[in-house]
Structures are given as structure tokens and as C-alpha cells.
Scaffold this motif. Sequence first.
Motif, PDB file in Angstrom:
ATOM      1  N   THR A 171       0.822  -1.207   0.000  1.00 61.51           N
ATOM      2  CA  THR A 171       0.000   0.000   0.000  1.00 61.51           C
ATOM      3  C   THR A 171       0.856   1.257   0.000  1.00 61.51           C
ATOM      4  O   THR A 171       0.545   2.233  -0.689  1.00 61.51           O
ATOM      5  N   PHE A 172       1.961   1.231   0.744  1.00 54.78           N
ATOM      6  CA  PHE A 172       2.865   2.382   0.757  1.00 54.78           C
ATOM      7  C   PHE A 172       3.482   2.575  -0.630  1.00 54.78           C
ATOM      8  O   PHE A 172       3.624   3.706  -1.108  1.00 54.78           O
ATOM      9  N   GLY A 173       3.821   1.460  -1.295  1.00 55.85           N
ATOM     10  CA  GLY A 173       4.330   1.553  -2.661  1.00 55.85           C
ATOM     11  C   GLY A 173       3.304   2.131  -3.610  1.00 55.85           C
ATOM     12  O   GLY A 173       3.629   2.935  -4.497  1.00 55.85           O
ATOM     13  N   TRP A 174       2.027   1.737  -3.416  1.00 57.70           N
ATOM     14  CA  TRP A 174       0.947   2.298  -4.237  1.00 57.70           C
ATOM     15  C   TRP A 174       0.827   3.796  -4.017  1.00 57.70           C
ATOM     16  O   TRP A 174       0.649   4.566  -4.974  1.00 57.70           O
ATOM     17  N   VAL A 175       0.921   4.235  -2.762  1.00 53.78           N
ATOM     18  CA  VAL A 175       0.822   5.659  -2.447  1.00 53.78           C
ATOM     19  C   VAL A 175       1.904   6.447  -3.181  1.00 53.78           C
ATOM     20  O   VAL A 175       1.624   7.472  -3.829  1.00 53.78           O
ATOM     21  N   LEU A 176       3.139   5.993  -3.113  1.00 55.04           N
ATOM     22  CA  LEU A 176       4.237   6.708  -3.766  1.00 55.04           C
ATOM     23  C   LEU A 176       4.058   6.723  -5.288  1.00 55.04           C
ATOM     24  O   LEU A 176       4.290   7.743  -5.950  1.00 55.04           O
ATOM     25  N   THR A 177       3.636   5.579  -5.837  1.00 53.72           N
ATOM     26  CA  THR A 177       3.441   5.490  -7.285  1.00 53.72           C
ATOM     27  C   THR A 177       2.340   6.420  -7.754  1.00 53.72           C
ATOM     28  O   THR A 177       2.476   7.127  -8.770  1.00 53.72           O
ATOM     29  N   MET A 178       1.224   6.443  -7.024  1.00 51.16           N
ATOM     30  CA  MET A 178       0.108   7.290  -7.429  1.00 51.16           C
ATOM     31  C   MET A 178       0.428   8.773  -7.259  1.00 51.16           C
ATOM     32  O   MET A 178      -0.009   9.602  -8.077  1.00 51.16           O
ATOM     33  N   MET A 179       1.186   9.126  -6.244  1.00 51.35           N
ATOM     34  CA  MET A 179       1.558  10.528  -6.076  1.00 51.35           C
ATOM     35  C   MET A 179       2.420  10.990  -7.244  1.00 51.35           C
ATOM     36  O   MET A 179       2.257  12.111  -7.754  1.00 51.35           O
ATOM     37  N   ALA A 180       3.321  10.117  -7.701  1.00 48.47           N
ATOM     38  CA  ALA A 180       4.152  10.462  -8.853  1.00 48.47           C
ATOM     39  C   ALA A 180       3.304  10.556 -10.125  1.00 48.47           C
ATOM     40  O   ALA A 180       3.454  11.501 -10.923  1.00 48.47           O
ATOM     41  N   PHE A 181       2.400   9.591 -10.317  1.00 47.23           N
ATOM     42  CA  PHE A 181       1.533   9.610 -11.502  1.00 47.23           C
ATOM     43  C   PHE A 181       0.636  10.838 -11.489  1.00 47.23           C
ATOM     44  O   PHE A 181       0.455  11.497 -12.524  1.00 47.23           O
ATOM     45  N   ASN A 182       0.062  11.148 -10.350  1.00 53.67           N
ATOM     46  CA  ASN A 182      -0.799  12.324 -10.246  1.00 53.67           C
ATOM     47  C   ASN A 182      -0.037  13.603 -10.578  1.00 53.67           C
ATOM     48  O   ASN A 182      -0.563  14.497 -11.256  1.00 53.67           O
ATOM     49  N   ALA A 183       1.201  13.694 -10.085  1.00 53.08           N
ATOM     50  CA  ALA A 183       2.001  14.897 -10.325  1.00 53.08           C
ATOM     51  C   ALA A 183       2.293  15.080 -11.813  1.00 53.08           C
ATOM     52  O   ALA A 183       2.299  16.203 -12.329  1.00 53.08           O
ATOM     53  N   ILE A 184       2.511  13.960 -12.513  1.00 47.79           N
ATOM     54  CA  ILE A 184       2.835  14.026 -13.936  1.00 47.79           C
ATOM     55  C   ILE A 184       1.589  14.276 -14.780  1.00 47.79           C
ATOM     56  O   ILE A 184       1.611  15.075 -15.732  1.00 47.79           O
ATOM     57  N   SER A 185       0.493  13.606 -14.438  1.00 46.71           N
ATOM     58  CA  SER A 185      -0.705  13.634 -15.281  1.00 46.71           C
ATOM     59  C   SER A 185      -1.703  14.723 -14.912  1.00 46.71           C
ATOM     60  O   SER A 185      -2.570  15.076 -15.716  1.00 46.71           O
ATOM     61  N   GLY A 186      -1.612  15.234 -13.699  1.00 48.02           N
ATOM     62  CA  GLY A 186      -2.601  16.191 -13.233  1.00 48.02           C
ATOM     63  C   GLY A 186      -3.829  15.548 -12.634  1.00 48.02           C
ATOM     64  O   GLY A 186      -4.763  16.246 -12.233  1.00 48.02           O
ATOM     65  N   ALA A 187      -3.856  14.201 -12.576  1.00 48.35           N
ATOM     66  CA  ALA A 187      -4.964  13.481 -11.950  1.00 48.35           C
ATOM     67  C   ALA A 187      -4.815  13.552 -10.426  1.00 48.35           C
ATOM     68  O   ALA A 187      -3.872  14.151  -9.900  1.00 48.35           O
ATOM     69  N   ASN A 188      -5.761  12.919  -9.739  1.00 42.88           N
ATOM     70  CA  ASN A 188      -5.708  12.953  -8.273  1.00 42.88           C
ATOM     71  C   ASN A 188      -6.236  11.647  -7.697  1.00 42.88           C
ATOM     72  O   ASN A 188      -7.092  11.644  -6.808  1.00 42.88           O
ATOM     73  N   TYR A 189      -5.727  10.527  -8.211  1.00 46.85           N
ATOM     74  CA  TYR A 189      -6.169   9.230  -7.724  1.00 46.85           C
ATOM     75  C   TYR A 189      -5.824   9.084  -6.238  1.00 46.85           C
ATOM     76  O   TYR A 189      -4.716   9.388  -5.806  1.00 46.85           O
ATOM     77  N   GLY A 190      -6.825   8.598  -5.485  1.00 49.33           N
ATOM     78  CA  GLY A 190      -6.642   8.418  -4.045  1.00 49.33           C
ATOM     79  C   GLY A 190      -6.665   9.712  -3.262  1.00 49.33           C
ATOM     80  O   GLY A 190      -6.417   9.705  -2.059  1.00 49.33           O
ATOM     81  N   TYR A 191      -6.928  10.845  -3.918  1.00 44.47           N
ATOM     82  CA  TYR A 191      -6.848  12.171  -3.280  1.00 44.47           C
ATOM     83  C   TYR A 191      -5.506  12.342  -2.573  1.00 44.47           C
ATOM     84  O   TYR A 191      -5.427  12.921  -1.482  1.00 44.47           O
ATOM     85  N   LEU A 192      -4.467  11.847  -3.235  1.00 46.71           N
ATOM     86  CA  LEU A 192      -3.138  11.864  -2.624  1.00 46.71           C
ATOM     87  C   LEU A 192      -2.371  13.152  -2.901  1.00 46.71           C
ATOM     88  O   LEU A 192      -1.396  13.447  -2.200  1.00 46.71           O
ATOM     89  N   ASN A 193      -2.780  13.906  -3.904  1.00 48.62           N
ATOM     90  CA  ASN A 193      -2.059  15.132  -4.253  1.00 48.62           C
ATOM     91  C   ASN A 193      -2.827  16.398  -3.915  1.00 48.62           C
ATOM     92  O   ASN A 193      -2.264  17.483  -3.907  1.00 48.62           O
ATOM     93  N   ARG A 194      -4.093  16.247  -3.653  1.00 46.45           N
ATOM     94  CA  ARG A 194      -4.900  17.374  -3.183  1.00 46.45           C
ATOM     95  C   ARG A 194      -6.221  16.819  -2.642  1.00 46.45           C
ATOM     96  O   ARG A 194      -6.628  15.711  -2.999  1.00 46.45           O
ATOM     97  N   LYS A 195      -6.848  17.597  -1.789  1.00 47.95           N
ATOM     98  CA  LYS A 195      -8.093  17.157  -1.170  1.00 47.95           C
ATOM     99  C   LYS A 195      -9.250  17.288  -2.161  1.00 47.95           C
ATOM    100  O   LYS A 195      -9.158  18.037  -3.140  1.00 47.95           O
ATOM    101  N   PRO A 196     -10.351  16.555  -1.895  1.00 49.36           N
ATOM    102  CA  PRO A 196     -11.532  16.714  -2.749  1.00 49.36           C
ATOM    103  C   PRO A 196     -12.040  18.144  -2.719  1.00 49.36           C
ATOM    104  O   PRO A 196     -11.811  18.889  -1.758  1.00 49.36           O
TER     105      PRO A 196
END
Length: 261
Positions: A171-196
Motif C-alpha cells: 500500500t505504501f508503494g501504491w501511495v508513492l506510485t500514485m503521487m508520482a503519476f498524479n504529479a505528472i498527469s494532473g490526476a488525483n487518484y486516491g486524493y493523494l495530491n490534493r483534497k476533494p
Amino acid sequence: MPMIAPLAADRFQSFSTEHLLLMGLAVLGCVAAVALGRHLARGGAGTETRVRRGLALAILAFTIPLQVLQLLPGDFDLGTSLPLQVCDLSWMLAAFALWTRHPGACALLYFWATTLVTQAIVTPSLQEAFPDPRWWMFWGMHLASVWAMVLLVALGERPTWRGYRVAVAVTFGWVLTMMAFNAISGANYGYLNRKPSVSSPLDLLGPWPGYVAIEVVVIAGVWALLTLPWVLGRRTPSATGGGGRGDHDDRATVRDGASAA
């Protein structure tokens, strides 16, 4: 000419009668999964395997076509269509765990389904109303993940400290991966890069990225509490005795729990 009220709301309404019925269905499905698991545990291994794998195929047959629909150009949205949320990964994990009974997969499904998937059922982030395909996908994948987890627990796939460590690491690996993907794509999967954009419990946890760190710590603590009763229960000597697979697993779990304490 008088306006005719629509038969259904344009958007899914949380804690509506529909939502309460769906949560009731989730509970009834869990009860049925426990009964089925106990029945299969008393039967032959061949029957148990066939039923598990049949359910795994049913999950795939239901979810894959609906997932494909979300990837088509007319419905695709980079921020929502990709199967990257924990709940999306959970239905894939549920099918794999049912097919294989792999201890690591069963453990990860246990922790995800009991907390993150269940939370999504209680507080759904869903806009589409019945009978939109996304409505079917949302409820189908969430309910299937929880029911599969309950069935596997009833069959004897109980959490251990080893499984806990695997779940936290994945799960921690997923968090780091999604934060990187969100930063690159502008998405916000898991609300990990910004709040709803709407009010949520995350508002109580402070600004980004602090709320993400608090989430990780809280989830790890809750998962530890969800593991402890099972480990302590296995330390009680079995009244039935025997030297089968279950007894071997129990002894291994005791040693695992002792080493982690």
C-alpha cells in the motif's frame, strides 16, 4: 404543460433509500459468504476449489466489460477511468485471491476490503445514478471485493503479521506510485495530491502533504488492530488437534506474531 418529475435522480444520493438498501445488501452478502465458506470448508477440496474459481471468473466476467467501457473514447476521463484506485485494484486482487488462495493476496485483500473498500461503500464517491454503467461498476466491484474477502476468511485465510507487513509495504508503494503519476498527469487518484473539492474527513488532517502521512499512519494502526485478535486467537491450543495444513499455518503464525512483538 406540467413538467413530469424524473423517475430517478440525476446523481447518486448518499444515504438515500437506495444507498441504505445497497449497504443492507452488502451485509446480507457477507452473511451468505460466511455460510458458504463454512459449508465449503466441511466439504471436499475439489468442490471448494471449483466454487472459488467459479466466483473468480464471475467477478472478471462482470467487471472487465464495464472497465473496457470506461476506456472507450466516448467515456474516457484520465482522472477517473484508469483502474488505479485501491477499489479498482481490489476486484482484480479478489479474483486472483479466489483463484489461487495465495496467502499474500488474501492478506492484502483482507486489509483493503475491511477498511478502504468498506469506507467507499459507506461514503461512496459516485455521481452516476442507476442504471448508468459506472453505477454498476462501482457497486459490483466494491461488493464483490468485500464478499470475496469474507469468503476467504471463512475458508481459513486469516491475517498474520507477515500478511500485515506485506499489506503495509504494498500500500505504501501504491501511495508513492500514485503521487508520482498524479504529479505528472494532473490526476488525483486516491486524493493523494490534493483534497476533494467538497468537504471530507481529510479536512481534519491538515494541509498536503501532511494529511497523506497521517492517513498512512492511521491505516497502519487500524490494520494492526485488525490483525491482533486473529493472532492472539491462534495462540490458544486447538481443541481438535490434528496435524493438517491449518495446524501448520497456525504454528507459523504464532512464531510470526512472536517475532513481530
